[in-house]
Write an enzyme that holds these catalytic residues in place. Sequence first.
Site, mmCIF file in Angstrom:
data_model
loop_
_atom_site.group_PDB
_atom_site.id
_atom_site.type_symbol
_atom_site.label_atom_id
_atom_site.label_comp_id
_atom_site.label_asym_id
_atom_site.label_seq_id
_atom_site.Cartn_x
_atom_site.Cartn_y
_atom_site.Cartn_z
ATOM 1 N N ASP A 274 66.068 -6.534 55.184
ATOM 2 C CA ASP A 274 65.310 -6.839 53.966
ATOM 3 C C ASP A 274 64.939 -5.549 53.244
ATOM 4 O O ASP A 274 63.829 -5.408 52.726
ATOM 5 C CB ASP A 274 64.054 -7.639 54.354
ATOM 6 N N ARG A 278 60.608 -3.368 47.026
ATOM 7 C CA ARG A 278 59.333 -4.069 47.267
ATOM 8 C C ARG A 278 58.876 -3.888 48.718
ATOM 9 O O ARG A 278 57.710 -4.077 49.033
ATOM 10 C CB ARG A 278 59.464 -5.570 46.946
ATOM 11 N N ASN A 279 59.827 -3.537 49.606
ATOM 12 C CA ASN A 279 59.496 -3.374 51.022
ATOM 13 C C ASN A 279 59.429 -1.925 51.465
ATOM 14 O O ASN A 279 59.444 -1.625 52.651
ATOM 15 C CB ASN A 279 60.503 -4.147 51.882
ATOM 16 N N ASP A 292 57.849 -3.338 56.141
ATOM 17 C CA ASP A 292 58.162 -4.769 56.177
ATOM 18 C C ASP A 292 59.348 -5.096 57.083
ATOM 19 O O ASP A 292 60.446 -5.401 56.625
ATOM 20 C CB ASP A 292 58.421 -5.291 54.754
HETATM 21 P P1 ADP Z 1 54.759 -9.064 54.223
HETATM 22 O O1 ADP Z 1 55.633 -8.352 55.202
HETATM 23 O O2 ADP Z 1 53.856 -10.022 54.886
HETATM 24 O O3 ADP Z 1 55.506 -9.646 53.062
HETATM 25 P P2 ADP Z 1 54.255 -6.602 52.914
HETATM 26 O O4 ADP Z 1 54.654 -5.614 53.958
HETATM 27 O O5 ADP Z 1 55.242 -6.864 51.834
HETATM 28 O O6 ADP Z 1 53.813 -7.952 53.595
HETATM 29 O O7 ADP Z 1 52.875 -6.132 52.286
HETATM 30 C C1 ADP Z 1 52.374 -6.693 51.105
HETATM 31 C C2 ADP Z 1 51.786 -5.595 50.222
HETATM 32 O O8 ADP Z 1 50.686 -4.955 50.905
HETATM 33 C C3 ADP Z 1 52.770 -4.459 49.942
HETATM 34 O O9 ADP Z 1 53.552 -4.750 48.814
HETATM 35 C C4 ADP Z 1 51.843 -3.277 49.688
HETATM 36 O O10 ADP Z 1 51.340 -3.304 48.370
HETATM 37 C C5 ADP Z 1 50.686 -3.551 50.635
HETATM 38 N N1 ADP Z 1 50.891 -2.832 51.915
HETATM 39 C C6 ADP Z 1 51.531 -3.293 53.010
HETATM 40 N N2 ADP Z 1 51.519 -2.387 53.989
HETATM 41 C C7 ADP Z 1 50.873 -1.311 53.511
HETATM 42 C C8 ADP Z 1 50.537 -0.003 54.054
HETATM 43 N N3 ADP Z 1 50.878 0.329 55.299
HETATM 44 N N4 ADP Z 1 49.874 0.847 53.266
HETATM 45 C C9 ADP Z 1 49.532 0.514 51.995
HETATM 46 N N5 ADP Z 1 49.796 -0.692 51.430
HETATM 47 C C10 ADP Z 1 50.462 -1.588 52.172
#
Ligand code: ADP
Length: 409
Positions: A274, A278-279, A292
């Site tokens: 993935d 965005r990730n 992610d």
């Molecule tokens: P999921 O895996 O559940 O979809 P994400 O990893 O995409 O969640 O996280 C969602 C949002 O949270 C990201 O787009 C980012 O903005 C924020 N985020 C996630 N992890 C971090 C991190 N380690 N530090 C800062 N922001 C984070």
Amino acid sequence: MSLASFISEFSNCSSFDFNARPKPPIRRKRIRSLLMTLSTNRPLYEEEWFHGVLPREEVVRLLKNEGDFLVRETIRNDESQIVLSVCWNGHKHFIVQTTIDGHYRFEGPAFPSIQELIMHQHLSELPVTGRSGAVLKRPVTREIWELSNDDVVLLDKIGRGNFGDVYKARLKSNKNEVAVKTCRMTLPDEQKRKFLQEGRILKQYDHPNIVKLIGICVQKQPIMIVMELVPGGSLLSFLRKNSATLNTKQLIGMCRDAAAGMRYLESKNCIHRDLAARNCLIGYENIVKISDFGMSREEEEYIVSDGMKQIPIKWTAPEALNFGKYTSLCDVWSYGILMFEIFSKGDTPYAGMSNSRARERIDAGYRMQAPECATPEIYRLMLKCWEYEPESRPHFDEIHTIVDSLANS
Ligand code: ADP
């Protein structure tokens, strides 16, 4: 049985006659530790061998040798049950029974607390049930990454993930700021397991371009994944917000970081599945970190058998879409799309095309045009990543070498 009478019965019990046992010093030590454990009267969740709502797969992984045991909690139909898991002829799981007067037991005597019950089983070396014959030999304590929910103070919400909200938080132990992904309590167990999959994968990795895992909190709900806080948040939002000021050198630097992270993952046989802007997260001095890992697999090749419902079509290689066949070379295809996102400063790929249209056209040989900021070398690399045959694509080692030399030129 009260704590005091349990200890006294335990100490007087002939089966614990020190002189009759082959290893008296160990047994005395165990009694001392028992007295210490019980005299503190602490809640169950403070016991080092209590692993909270750690999923069964994790538990099985932790219990390696005959007699290894731990205690955990499961939630069934909104009701909590305490389970003793033991490695004994495979893995056995025993639900702690509650008597009408609120005591705890398996087949033998009942005790006022679960700690006393477990210690009784451990120290008496009697089987938990006659049928299983399972004897508790060695408590398996929490691993360093199993944090307590109370160790973390949630501050502001910074994002929304698939499983729940993401927070900026502070660790009580060292006051460090961290990011915490939470998992909605209402999600079914299967989803909670999927949520923790990310923690399990990240736990083994240590690389500046891979978001670092600090721990997981599974002692109680909501379960949480604690990670390093990457202050710029999602790379996609960052590209869009800063499109006016980002220059080519910075964009190449981002591609190099992502390639370094992916090269590391490929060397560990991890397929991300993935990879997309965005990730990725963006930190100090625009460092990019791959994040992610919810869909990741640690295999050289992964064949999807459970449907392709949530697949990011525009980022996914044709052989994965058509045959469900994933390798690191599929990540290479996605990396090409990530390069497109970076050099277009956050454009959506195949703009104006539906997923199915994009898929059709790719199969027919179509490839996206170079984004405005992409140099010819960069676009050439993108096209290599989008070779239809996976074997014709470069591996991340090669990609990193190319991007690194472009970044340094
Ligand atoms: P999921 O895996 O559940 O979809 P994400 O990893 O995409 O969640 O996280 C969602 C949002 O949270 C990201 O787009 C980012 O903005 C924020 N985020 C996630 N992890 C971090 C991190 N380690 N530090 C800062 N922001 C984070």
